[in-house]
Structure formats: C-alpha cells, structure tokens
Design a protein around this motif. Structure first.
Motif, PDB file in Angstrom:
ATOM      1  N   TYR A 173      -3.455  -8.351  -4.074  1.00  0.00           N
ATOM      2  CA  TYR A 173      -2.979  -8.592  -2.718  1.00  0.00           C
ATOM      3  C   TYR A 173      -3.381  -7.439  -1.816  1.00  0.00           C
ATOM      4  O   TYR A 173      -3.616  -6.334  -2.264  1.00  0.00           O
ATOM      5  CB  TYR A 173      -1.452  -8.760  -2.704  1.00  0.00           C
ATOM      6  CG  TYR A 173      -0.971  -9.878  -3.582  1.00  0.00           C
ATOM      7  CD1 TYR A 173      -1.146 -11.205  -3.208  1.00  0.00           C
ATOM      8  CD2 TYR A 173      -0.366  -9.617  -4.808  1.00  0.00           C
ATOM      9  CE1 TYR A 173      -0.716 -12.241  -4.028  1.00  0.00           C
ATOM     10  CE2 TYR A 173       0.062 -10.653  -5.632  1.00  0.00           C
ATOM     11  CZ  TYR A 173      -0.125 -11.956  -5.226  1.00  0.00           C
ATOM     12  OH  TYR A 173       0.289 -12.978  -6.032  1.00  0.00           O
ATOM     13  N   SER A 174      -3.407  -7.689  -0.527  1.00  0.00           N
ATOM     14  CA  SER A 174      -3.786  -6.694   0.472  1.00  0.00           C
ATOM     15  C   SER A 174      -2.782  -5.540   0.491  1.00  0.00           C
ATOM     16  O   SER A 174      -1.576  -5.765   0.390  1.00  0.00           O
ATOM     17  CB  SER A 174      -3.824  -7.359   1.844  1.00  0.00           C
ATOM     18  OG  SER A 174      -3.889  -6.398   2.861  1.00  0.00           O
ATOM     19  N   PRO A 175      -3.265  -4.300   0.648  1.00  0.00           N
ATOM     20  CA  PRO A 175      -2.330  -3.167   0.734  1.00  0.00           C
ATOM     21  C   PRO A 175      -1.406  -3.246   1.946  1.00  0.00           C
ATOM     22  O   PRO A 175      -0.325  -2.676   1.938  1.00  0.00           O
ATOM     23  CB  PRO A 175      -3.241  -1.941   0.838  1.00  0.00           C
ATOM     24  CG  PRO A 175      -4.586  -2.394   0.439  1.00  0.00           C
ATOM     25  CD  PRO A 175      -4.650  -3.866   0.638  1.00  0.00           C
ATOM     26  N   GLY A 176      -1.797  -3.978   2.965  1.00  0.00           N
ATOM     27  CA  GLY A 176      -0.972  -4.113   4.157  1.00  0.00           C
ATOM     28  C   GLY A 176       0.059  -5.220   4.072  1.00  0.00           C
ATOM     29  O   GLY A 176       0.841  -5.424   5.000  1.00  0.00           O
ATOM     30  N   ARG A 177       0.090  -5.922   2.949  1.00  0.00           N
ATOM     31  CA  ARG A 177       1.033  -7.043   2.799  1.00  0.00           C
ATOM     32  C   ARG A 177       2.457  -6.525   2.632  1.00  0.00           C
ATOM     33  O   ARG A 177       2.716  -5.592   1.880  1.00  0.00           O
ATOM     34  CB  ARG A 177       0.649  -7.878   1.588  1.00  0.00           C
ATOM     35  CG  ARG A 177       1.510  -9.117   1.467  1.00  0.00           C
ATOM     36  CD  ARG A 177       0.874 -10.135   0.618  1.00  0.00           C
ATOM     37  NE  ARG A 177       1.664 -11.345   0.638  1.00  0.00           N
ATOM     38  CZ  ARG A 177       1.231 -12.496   0.214  1.00  0.00           C
ATOM     39  NH1 ARG A 177       0.017 -12.586  -0.272  1.00  0.00           N
ATOM     40  NH2 ARG A 177       1.986 -13.556   0.262  1.00  0.00           N
ATOM     41  N   PHE A 204       6.848  -4.568 -11.801  1.00  0.00           N
ATOM     42  CA  PHE A 204       5.402  -4.431 -11.786  1.00  0.00           C
ATOM     43  C   PHE A 204       5.041  -3.123 -11.103  1.00  0.00           C
ATOM     44  O   PHE A 204       5.736  -2.693 -10.187  1.00  0.00           O
ATOM     45  CB  PHE A 204       4.749  -5.574 -10.991  1.00  0.00           C
ATOM     46  CG  PHE A 204       4.997  -6.931 -11.563  1.00  0.00           C
ATOM     47  CD1 PHE A 204       4.092  -7.507 -12.431  1.00  0.00           C
ATOM     48  CD2 PHE A 204       6.137  -7.642 -11.234  1.00  0.00           C
ATOM     49  CE1 PHE A 204       4.317  -8.770 -12.963  1.00  0.00           C
ATOM     50  CE2 PHE A 204       6.371  -8.901 -11.752  1.00  0.00           C
ATOM     51  CZ  PHE A 204       5.455  -9.455 -12.623  1.00  0.00           C
ATOM     52  N   LEU A 205       3.945  -2.500 -11.534  1.00  0.00           N
ATOM     53  CA  LEU A 205       3.446  -1.326 -10.836  1.00  0.00           C
ATOM     54  C   LEU A 205       2.818  -1.782  -9.525  1.00  0.00           C
ATOM     55  O   LEU A 205       2.031  -2.733  -9.505  1.00  0.00           O
ATOM     56  CB  LEU A 205       2.397  -0.595 -11.669  1.00  0.00           C
ATOM     57  CG  LEU A 205       2.903   0.147 -12.898  1.00  0.00           C
ATOM     58  CD1 LEU A 205       1.727   0.620 -13.744  1.00  0.00           C
ATOM     59  CD2 LEU A 205       3.763   1.321 -12.492  1.00  0.00           C
ATOM     60  N   ALA A 206       3.150  -1.108  -8.442  1.00  0.00           N
ATOM     61  CA  ALA A 206       2.591  -1.477  -7.139  1.00  0.00           C
ATOM     62  C   ALA A 206       1.075  -1.304  -7.142  1.00  0.00           C
ATOM     63  O   ALA A 206       0.359  -2.072  -6.506  1.00  0.00           O
ATOM     64  CB  ALA A 206       3.228  -0.631  -6.043  1.00  0.00           C
ATOM     65  N   THR A 207       0.567  -0.320  -7.881  1.00  0.00           N
ATOM     66  CA  THR A 207      -0.882  -0.108  -7.951  1.00  0.00           C
ATOM     67  C   THR A 207      -1.589  -1.286  -8.618  1.00  0.00           C
ATOM     68  O   THR A 207      -2.732  -1.587  -8.287  1.00  0.00           O
ATOM     69  CB  THR A 207      -1.216   1.192  -8.697  1.00  0.00           C
ATOM     70  OG1 THR A 207      -0.549   1.192  -9.958  1.00  0.00           O
ATOM     71  CG2 THR A 207      -0.792   2.405  -7.905  1.00  0.00           C
ATOM     72  N   GLY A 241       0.810  -1.217   0.000  1.00  0.00           N
ATOM     73  CA  GLY A 241       0.000   0.000   0.000  1.00  0.00           C
ATOM     74  C   GLY A 241       0.840   1.262   0.000  1.00  0.00           C
ATOM     75  O   GLY A 241       0.526   2.229  -0.700  1.00  0.00           O
ATOM     76  N   LYS A 242       1.909   1.272   0.775  1.00  0.00           N
ATOM     77  CA  LYS A 242       2.805   2.435   0.801  1.00  0.00           C
ATOM     78  C   LYS A 242       3.490   2.620  -0.547  1.00  0.00           C
ATOM     79  O   LYS A 242       3.636   3.735  -1.034  1.00  0.00           O
ATOM     80  CB  LYS A 242       3.858   2.287   1.900  1.00  0.00           C
ATOM     81  CG  LYS A 242       3.319   2.441   3.295  1.00  0.00           C
ATOM     82  CD  LYS A 242       4.440   2.248   4.303  1.00  0.00           C
ATOM     83  CE  LYS A 242       3.935   2.256   5.716  1.00  0.00           C
ATOM     84  NZ  LYS A 242       5.024   1.992   6.686  1.00  0.00           N
TER      85      LYS A 242
END
Length: 88
Positions: free
Chosen positions: A40-44, A31-34, A9-10
């Motif tokens: 996958y969960s943003p908190g992963r 890969f783009l994080a977005t 997420g960050k």
C-alpha cells in the motif's frame, strides 16, 4: 513534542506495528508497518487499510498503529502479508 501517526509511511518510519482488531469476534492480528508499505502507499491512512477477519469473514475491523516494544514483551506474533496469484 508528540507526533500524530496517521499514515502508513509514518508508522513504518517509526518501526511500529499495525494491529487489526475484528469488531465481530474479537480476533486480532499484528503486522509490521514496513511490510504493509510494500503493498500500500506510504501516504495511505492507517484506518482505511482493508483487513478481513479469517475466523468470521467480517471486514469490520479497527485498525490502529501500536508501538513495537521488544524489551518488555515476552512474545509477539507478527503476521507477514503475502500476495497470492490466483490460478487461471
């Protein structure tokens, strides 16, 4: 002040890339994080993302967030993740 980018997420919030680097054959993919946040969960935590090398079939990959610099990089290949439904 520096920020520790440790979760997906960050990395997505800062428009970063996630780079998977195979420790066995040296192949790498970005890969783009977005894009990854959709699967996958943003908190992963970034280093726990499950990547498997397409060339040597190894799953021993080093996963790191990297800055997406568009003004200094001539060309960057960015892969898009997809989910394929298996027939049957």
């Amino acid at each position: 002040m520096t920020i520790l980018i440790d979760t997906l997420g960050k990395a997505a919030r800062h428009n970063m890339l996630v780079q998977a680097h195979c420790r066995k054959c040296g192949r790498q993919a970005k890969f783009l994080a977005t894009d990854l946040v959709r699967f996958y969960s943003p908190g992963r935590r970034i280093e726990t993302l499950p990547f498997k090398c397409r060339e040597c079939d190894a799953s021993d990959c080093r996963i790191v967030p990297i800055e997406f610099i568009t003004d200094r990089t001539r060309e960057t290949i960015v892969w898009r993740p997809t989910k394929v439904k298996q027939p049957g």
